[in-house]
Design a protein around this motif. Structure first.
Motif, PDB file in Angstrom:
ATOM      1  N   THR A 240      -0.167  -8.015  -3.595  1.00 15.02           N
ATOM      2  CA  THR A 240      -0.614  -6.859  -4.360  1.00 15.02           C
ATOM      3  C   THR A 240      -1.191  -7.327  -5.683  1.00 15.02           C
ATOM      4  O   THR A 240      -1.195  -8.517  -5.988  1.00 15.02           O
ATOM      5  CB  THR A 240       0.559  -5.875  -4.596  1.00 15.02           C
ATOM      6  OG1 THR A 240       0.071  -4.689  -5.232  1.00 15.02           O
ATOM      7  CG2 THR A 240       1.633  -6.503  -5.462  1.00 15.02           C
TER       8      THR A 240
ATOM      9  N   LYS B 280      -5.519   4.295   4.443  1.00 13.04           N
ATOM     10  CA  LYS B 280      -4.799   4.455   3.184  1.00 13.04           C
ATOM     11  C   LYS B 280      -5.226   3.408   2.162  1.00 13.04           C
ATOM     12  O   LYS B 280      -5.673   2.323   2.492  1.00 13.04           O
ATOM     13  CB  LYS B 280      -3.287   4.350   3.421  1.00 13.04           C
ATOM     14  CG  LYS B 280      -2.681   5.505   4.197  1.00 13.04           C
ATOM     15  CD  LYS B 280      -2.674   6.773   3.368  1.00 13.04           C
ATOM     16  CE  LYS B 280      -2.012   7.935   4.089  1.00 13.04           C
ATOM     17  NZ  LYS B 280      -0.574   7.766   4.257  1.00 13.04           N
ATOM     18  N   GLY B 281      -5.040   3.769   0.881  1.00 10.17           N
ATOM     19  CA  GLY B 281      -5.226   2.802  -0.188  1.00 10.17           C
ATOM     20  C   GLY B 281      -6.611   2.770  -0.801  1.00 10.17           C
ATOM     21  O   GLY B 281      -7.512   3.529  -0.422  1.00 10.17           O
ATOM     22  N   THR B 282      -6.782   1.863  -1.747  1.00 10.77           N
ATOM     23  CA  THR B 282      -8.043   1.713  -2.463  1.00 10.77           C
ATOM     24  C   THR B 282      -9.067   0.960  -1.621  1.00 10.77           C
ATOM     25  O   THR B 282      -8.741   0.361  -0.586  1.00 10.77           O
ATOM     26  CB  THR B 282      -7.814   0.937  -3.765  1.00 10.77           C
ATOM     27  OG1 THR B 282      -7.356  -0.386  -3.431  1.00 10.77           O
ATOM     28  CG2 THR B 282      -6.785   1.619  -4.643  1.00 10.77           C
TER      29      THR B 282
ATOM     30  N   GLU C  55       4.716  -0.628   2.950  1.00  9.63           N
ATOM     31  CA  GLU C  55       5.098   0.244   1.857  1.00  9.63           C
ATOM     32  C   GLU C  55       6.232  -0.391   1.064  1.00  9.63           C
ATOM     33  O   GLU C  55       6.947  -1.264   1.556  1.00  9.63           O
ATOM     34  CB  GLU C  55       5.517   1.609   2.399  1.00  9.63           C
ATOM     35  CG  GLU C  55       4.368   2.362   3.071  1.00  9.63           C
ATOM     36  CD  GLU C  55       4.801   3.695   3.631  1.00  9.63           C
ATOM     37  OE1 GLU C  55       4.814   4.684   2.872  1.00  9.63           O
ATOM     38  OE2 GLU C  55       5.144   3.754   4.832  1.00  9.63           O
TER      39      GLU C  55
ATOM     40  N   ASN D 221       0.840  -1.191   0.000  1.00  8.06           N
ATOM     41  CA  ASN D 221       0.000   0.000   0.000  1.00  8.06           C
ATOM     42  C   ASN D 221       0.879   1.246   0.000  1.00  8.06           C
ATOM     43  O   ASN D 221       2.108   1.147   0.138  1.00  8.06           O
ATOM     44  CB  ASN D 221      -0.922  -0.010   1.234  1.00  8.06           C
ATOM     45  CG  ASN D 221      -2.173   0.833   1.058  1.00  8.06           C
ATOM     46  OD1 ASN D 221      -2.249   1.682   0.167  1.00  8.06           O
ATOM     47  ND2 ASN D 221      -3.156   0.604   1.901  1.00  8.06           N
TER      48      ASN D 221
ATOM     49  N   SER E 272       0.858  -3.270  -9.923  1.00  7.85           N
ATOM     50  CA  SER E 272       1.731  -2.672  -8.909  1.00  7.85           C
ATOM     51  C   SER E 272       2.899  -3.592  -8.587  1.00  7.85           C
ATOM     52  O   SER E 272       4.028  -3.132  -8.382  1.00  7.85           O
ATOM     53  CB  SER E 272       0.934  -2.386  -7.632  1.00  7.85           C
ATOM     54  OG  SER E 272      -0.148  -1.515  -7.890  1.00  7.85           O
TER      55      SER E 272
ATOM     56  N   PHE F 123      -0.643  -3.349   6.363  1.00 11.56           N
ATOM     57  CA  PHE F 123      -0.053  -2.867   5.125  1.00 11.56           C
ATOM     58  C   PHE F 123       1.460  -2.728   5.224  1.00 11.56           C
ATOM     59  O   PHE F 123       2.017  -2.614   6.320  1.00 11.56           O
ATOM     60  CB  PHE F 123      -0.644  -1.498   4.755  1.00 11.56           C
ATOM     61  CG  PHE F 123      -2.134  -1.505   4.539  1.00 11.56           C
ATOM     62  CD1 PHE F 123      -2.721  -2.447   3.712  1.00 11.56           C
ATOM     63  CD2 PHE F 123      -2.949  -0.568   5.159  1.00 11.56           C
ATOM     64  CE1 PHE F 123      -4.090  -2.458   3.499  1.00 11.56           C
ATOM     65  CE2 PHE F 123      -4.319  -0.565   4.955  1.00 11.56           C
ATOM     66  CZ  PHE F 123      -4.895  -1.515   4.123  1.00 11.56           C
TER      67      PHE F 123
ATOM     68  N   THR G 183       0.902   2.752   5.804  1.00  9.67           N
ATOM     69  CA  THR G 183       0.538   1.667   6.711  1.00  9.67           C
ATOM     70  C   THR G 183      -0.735   1.951   7.504  1.00  9.67           C
ATOM     71  O   THR G 183      -1.248   1.060   8.179  1.00  9.67           O
ATOM     72  CB  THR G 183       1.689   1.407   7.705  1.00  9.67           C
ATOM     73  OG1 THR G 183       1.980   2.616   8.422  1.00  9.67           O
ATOM     74  CG2 THR G 183       2.938   0.944   6.965  1.00  9.67           C
TER      75      THR G 183
ATOM     76  N   LEU H 267      -8.106  -2.704  -1.300  1.00  9.39           N
ATOM     77  CA  LEU H 267      -7.070  -2.965  -0.290  1.00  9.39           C
ATOM     78  C   LEU H 267      -7.654  -2.933   1.113  1.00  9.39           C
ATOM     79  O   LEU H 267      -7.378  -3.811   1.938  1.00  9.39           O
ATOM     80  CB  LEU H 267      -5.947  -1.936  -0.414  1.00  9.39           C
ATOM     81  CG  LEU H 267      -4.918  -2.180  -1.523  1.00  9.39           C
ATOM     82  CD1 LEU H 267      -4.027  -0.953  -1.698  1.00  9.39           C
ATOM     83  CD2 LEU H 267      -4.064  -3.397  -1.208  1.00  9.39           C
ATOM     84  N   ARG H 268      -8.463  -1.924   1.399  1.00  5.78           N
ATOM     85  CA  ARG H 268      -9.030  -1.807   2.747  1.00  5.78           C
ATOM     86  C   ARG H 268     -10.005  -2.942   3.034  1.00  5.78           C
ATOM     87  O   ARG H 268     -10.042  -3.479   4.149  1.00  5.78           O
ATOM     88  CB  ARG H 268      -9.706  -0.443   2.914  1.00  5.78           C
ATOM     89  CG  ARG H 268      -8.739   0.727   2.889  1.00  5.78           C
ATOM     90  CD  ARG H 268      -9.394   2.001   3.420  1.00  5.78           C
ATOM     91  NE  ARG H 268     -10.542   2.385   2.608  1.00  5.78           N
ATOM     92  CZ  ARG H 268     -10.484   3.158   1.542  1.00  5.78           C
ATOM     93  NH1 ARG H 268      -9.307   3.638   1.130  1.00  5.78           N
ATOM     94  NH2 ARG H 268     -11.580   3.472   0.869  1.00  5.78           N
TER      95      ARG H 268
END
Length: 355
Positions: free
Chosen positions: A236, A190-192, A222, A183, A240, A220, A186, A195-196
């Protein structure tokens, strides 16, 4: 115990038959119970085998002169699946003539052929390409997807996490691998949405199963932490993942080239190189892609391993050894067991978090 043999596309890769056969021969020294089906031009394979008598006794040759080129479109390549060395190696797995296939050829073509021939496992929507990357710790990190799927919803990411954890348990020996989603931060916000949603699902699944799901979800991560060794599996989407992989590989080459320039810039630098040679050799060994070669298409009804096209015999040996270990430790069955543990109802999550 008799293990299923490994089909090797002997025509794939930049170096061709000699390196593929030599790599398989090296791998067999540690996995001597395995036999091989070598697919490709028989005269060339016979010549390569002459340098490895033990390998000759353990191998059968399936003659094939047709080869998939490195720049051939997958849509065109799959039409020649029944006449090419790559297609015949994968088909050997489908027909039960081999337990795994190894190729150093065109990645897109291999993915397409494998998906059509082997299909995805029950409970898996899309296969994922997974590879081992070096870290600062003693273990490698499993990363997926690295290019099989440009997009992935929450359901796909959850399935990738289950498959990646099963793979990590085999290759790294962790009973409960630490899994994180790649992501831009952390923090939970955060994120799409995908992702969440995947993160929330995995957190609930691990907690609700009272540890029955054989992984630990740690949120998450980075991209600058991928190689720190703080996690065992990084999950992922393929878009990405492929960008991150290329950035890591490019950074590794940059560091080694920079060191080479620095150590050859003057007499004093050359003396410094001689003093520090043990450390630089350790660095070179750690960053050598041949020591981590062998990406795996996870989620198929069979084992398919992709060797890097420029791999040396040592690199090919590593890829073949990966295939052998996955057969020895029954990767496909492990993934099936973990999916059963997760539960079919739990997997009915889409990218919007709806049931």
């Amino acid at each position: 115990m008799t293990f299923p043999r490994i089909a090797v596309d002997a025509m794939g890769g930049d170096e061709g038959v000699r390196v593929m056969v030599e790599g398989a021969a090296i791998a067999r020294r540690e996995h001597e119970k395995f036999k091989f089906l070598l697919v490709g031009d028989q005269p060339r394979i016979e010549k390569a085998l002459s340098a490895h008598p033990g390998m000759r006794d353990a191998s059968e040759i399936l003659h094939c002169e047709d080869v998939i080129s490195g720049d051939e479109q997958p849509s065109k390549a799959i039409r020649r699946a029944k006449t090419t060395s790559m297609g015949l190696a994968v088909n050997a797995v489908k027909q039960g003539d081999a337990g795994a296939a190894v190729s150093a050829g065109n990645t897109g073509a291999l993915m397409a052929m494998s998906k059509i021939a082997l299909r995805t496992m029950p409970g898996i929507d899309r296969p994922a390409l997974a590879a081992l990357l070096p870290t600062l710790e003693a273990h490698d990190v499993v990363m997926l997807d690295l290019g099989a799927n440009t997009e992935a919803d929450a359901r796909n990411l959850v399935q990738f996490a289950v498959m990646g954890a099963a793979y990590s348990r085999i290759v790294n020996g962790f009973e409960r691998p630490s899994v994180r989603l790649l992501n831009i931060g952390t923090e939970e916000i955060k994120g799409t949405d995908a992702l969440r949603d995947a993160a929330a699902f995995l957190s609930d699944a691990v907690a609700s199963k009272d540890g029955g799901l054989a992984l630990d979800f740690d949120g998450f991560v980075e991209s600058d932490k991928i190689n720190r060794g703080e996690t065992h599996v990084v999950v992922t989407d393929g878009f990405s993942g492929n960008i991150a992989l290329k950035a890591i590989e490019g950074s590794a080459r940059f560091v080694t080239d920079l060191l080479k320039q620095a150590f050859t810039s003057s007499i004093r630098s050359k003396i410094g190189f001689l003093v520090s040679k043990p450390a630089t050799e350790l660095l070179r060994h750690h960053l050598d892609p041949n020591n981590h070669n062998g990406a795996v298409f996870l989620g198929l009804n069979g084992v398919v391993v992709k060797s890097h096209g420029s791999a040396t015999a040592k690199g090919v040996a590593h890829a073949v050894a990966v295939a052998a270990r996955l057969l020895e430790d029954q990767l496909t069955q492990r993934i099936a067991n973990d999916l059963a543990e997760l539960g079919e109802d739990a997997l009915r999550t889409n990218s919007n978090g709806a049931s």
